[in-house]
Design a protein around this motif. Structure first.
Motif, short mmCIF file in Angstrom:
data_model
loop_
_atom_site.label_atom_id
_atom_site.label_comp_id
_atom_site.label_asym_id
_atom_site.label_seq_id
_atom_site.Cartn_x
_atom_site.Cartn_y
_atom_site.Cartn_z
N LYS A 162 37.09 38.37 37.93
CA LYS A 162 36.76 37.14 38.63
C LYS A 162 38.01 36.56 39.26
CE LYS A 162 32.53 37.02 36.96
NZ LYS A 162 31.40 37.39 37.77
N MET A 163 37.79 35.83 40.36
CA MET A 163 38.86 35.05 40.98
C MET A 163 38.55 33.60 40.69
SD MET A 163 41.67 34.77 42.63
CE MET A 163 42.05 36.25 43.51
N VAL A 164 39.51 32.90 40.12
CA VAL A 164 39.35 31.48 39.81
C VAL A 164 40.26 30.71 40.75
CG1 VAL A 164 39.62 29.70 38.04
CG2 VAL A 164 38.92 32.02 37.39
N ILE A 203 43.84 32.43 40.44
CA ILE A 203 44.08 33.19 39.23
C ILE A 203 43.05 34.31 39.15
CG2 ILE A 203 44.29 33.06 36.72
CD1 ILE A 203 44.12 29.79 37.94
N ALA A 204 43.50 35.54 39.07
CA ALA A 204 42.60 36.69 38.87
C ALA A 204 42.54 36.98 37.37
CB ALA A 204 43.11 37.90 39.63
N VAL A 205 41.32 37.04 36.83
CA VAL A 205 41.14 37.26 35.40
C VAL A 205 40.07 38.32 35.16
CG1 VAL A 205 41.86 34.93 34.75
CG2 VAL A 205 39.45 35.40 35.16
N THR A 206 40.11 38.90 33.97
CA THR A 206 39.03 39.80 33.57
C THR A 206 37.82 38.95 33.20
OG1 THR A 206 39.70 39.80 31.26
CG2 THR A 206 40.67 41.50 32.69
N GLN A 212 38.34 37.06 30.02
CA GLN A 212 39.26 35.92 30.06
C GLN A 212 38.68 34.70 30.76
OE1 GLN A 212 42.46 38.03 32.15
NE2 GLN A 212 43.82 37.48 30.45
N LEU A 213 37.60 34.88 31.50
CA LEU A 213 37.10 33.82 32.38
C LEU A 213 36.84 32.50 31.66
CD1 LEU A 213 36.15 32.83 35.14
CD2 LEU A 213 33.88 33.68 34.54
N ASP A 214 36.04 32.50 30.62
CA ASP A 214 35.66 31.25 29.98
C ASP A 214 36.85 30.51 29.38
OD1 ASP A 214 33.00 31.53 30.71
OD2 ASP A 214 32.46 32.57 28.86
N VAL A 215 37.76 31.25 28.72
CA VAL A 215 38.91 30.58 28.13
C VAL A 215 39.87 30.07 29.21
CG1 VAL A 215 38.80 31.75 25.91
CG2 VAL A 215 40.15 32.75 27.74
N ALA A 216 39.97 30.78 30.33
CA ALA A 216 40.84 30.33 31.42
C ALA A 216 40.29 29.05 32.05
CB ALA A 216 40.98 31.42 32.48
N THR A 265 52.65 50.21 41.83
CA THR A 265 52.26 51.38 41.06
C THR A 265 50.95 52.02 41.49
OG1 THR A 265 51.08 50.04 39.44
CG2 THR A 265 53.42 50.48 39.01
N GLY A 266 50.15 51.29 42.24
CA GLY A 266 48.85 51.79 42.63
C GLY A 266 47.78 51.60 41.56
N GLU A 267 48.11 50.91 40.47
CA GLU A 267 47.12 50.65 39.42
C GLU A 267 45.96 49.86 40.00
OE1 GLU A 267 49.33 49.89 35.30
OE2 GLU A 267 50.28 48.86 36.99
N LEU A 268 44.79 50.07 39.44
CA LEU A 268 43.58 49.45 39.97
C LEU A 268 42.94 48.49 38.98
CD1 LEU A 268 41.87 52.57 41.60
CD2 LEU A 268 43.21 50.79 42.73
N ASP A 269 42.27 47.52 39.54
CA ASP A 269 41.39 46.59 38.83
C ASP A 269 42.04 45.97 37.60
OD1 ASP A 269 39.62 47.13 40.87
OD2 ASP A 269 38.64 48.75 39.78
N GLY A 270 41.43 46.09 36.41
CA GLY A 270 41.94 45.44 35.21
C GLY A 270 43.37 45.83 34.86
N ASP A 271 43.72 47.09 35.13
CA ASP A 271 45.09 47.54 34.86
C ASP A 271 46.09 46.85 35.77
OD1 ASP A 271 44.20 49.26 32.89
OD2 ASP A 271 43.96 50.94 34.30
N ALA A 272 45.67 46.44 36.95
CA ALA A 272 46.56 45.82 37.92
C ALA A 272 46.79 44.34 37.63
CB ALA A 272 46.01 45.98 39.33
N LEU A 273 45.93 43.76 36.79
CA LEU A 273 46.11 42.34 36.46
C LEU A 273 47.24 42.19 35.48
CD1 LEU A 273 42.43 41.09 36.11
CD2 LEU A 273 43.96 40.83 38.04
#
Length: 112
Positions: free
Chosen positions: A2-4, A63-66, A69-73, A104-112
């Motif tokens: 999610k983007m917050v 803020i980009a979160v998994t 993490q959304l509810d606590v953020a 690094t080219g990492e994607l999605d959750g790994d990139a956060l």
């Protein structure tokens, strides 16, 4: 993922950053912006002339979160940015389809 996006009062930035760090959110982008909503604005006096300040200074946080993490953020932002007065701001949430770490080219959750 999610983007917050949160629009807060400028003097609350450090409190929000600390609250997000406590719940494990590592990255934040902050931008100085101006805007108004229900708070409207106010009048000021300059060299004897009165004028209306329509747009008030605010801070926009992105803020980009998994999903986990959304509810606590969001709760951390609400707790840290709230004063109970008009103009505390808003929080917007939308789906985030792809994140790529440029180095690094990492994607999605790994990139956060």
């Amino acid at each position: 993922m999610k983007m917050v996006m949160a629009v807060i009062k400028p003097f609350k930035l450090d409190d929000v950053r600390e609250a997000l760090a406590e719940v494990g959110v590592a990255g934040i982008t902050a931008t100085e912006v101006k805007g108004f909503g229900r708070q409207k604005g106010h009048t000021e006096l300059y060299r004897g002339a009165e004028y209306v300040v329509d747009f008030l200074p605010k801070i926009k946080l992105e803020i980009a979160v998994t999903d986990e993490q959304l509810d606590v953020a969001v709760e951390a932002i609400m707790r840290a940015a709230g004063t109970g007065k008009i103009g505390d701001g808003k929080i917007f949430v939308w789906d985030l389809d792809r994140v790529v770490r440029i180095r690094t080219g990492e994607l999605d959750g790994d990139a956060l």
